[in-house]
Enzyme design. Structure first.
Site, PDB file in Angstrom:
ATOM      1  CB  VAL A 144      -7.903  -1.677  -8.740  1.00 39.93           C
ATOM      2  CG1 VAL A 144      -7.760  -0.638  -7.645  1.00 39.93           C
ATOM      3  CG2 VAL A 144      -7.583  -1.088 -10.104  1.00 39.93           C
ATOM      4  CB  CYS A 145      -5.531  -4.674  -4.208  1.00 39.42           C
ATOM      5  SG  CYS A 145      -4.301  -3.461  -3.800  1.00 39.42           S
ATOM      6  N   GLY A 146      -7.829  -3.434  -2.814  1.00 40.46           N
ATOM      7  CA  GLY A 146      -8.536  -2.551  -1.904  1.00 40.46           C
ATOM      8  C   GLY A 146      -7.743  -1.348  -1.451  1.00 40.46           C
TER       9      GLY A 146
END
Length: 72
Positions: free
Chosen positions: A63-65
């Site tokens: 999960v990216c920012g």
């Protein structure tokens, strides 16, 4: 199925929710969280990819920012 999951700090809320869902799934035998407060998205991405490559996990979830899930 063994899964690694990871996110930088700004993706932690979604990552934690996904982790809880996976841990409740009978098809998942293990969930390993590769996250830490100071890890960057590229760092956790490489760790997840290496775990899958080395056979330590069957799948990886990142999960990216922005909160968008990606995977190796």
């Amino acid at each position: 199925m063994r899964i690694v999951i990871g996110a930088p700090g700004n993706g932690a809320i979604l990552k934690d929710e996904l982790k809880a869902q996976l841990e409740a799934d009978d098809r998942v035998s293990a969930v390993v969280d590769l996250s830490s407060a100071d890890i960057t998205y590229p760092q956790v991405s490489f760790l997840a990819a290496q775990a899958v490559r080395d056979g330590k996990a069957d799948r990886g979830i990142l999960v990216c920012g922005t909160g968008i899930g990606t995977g190796p």
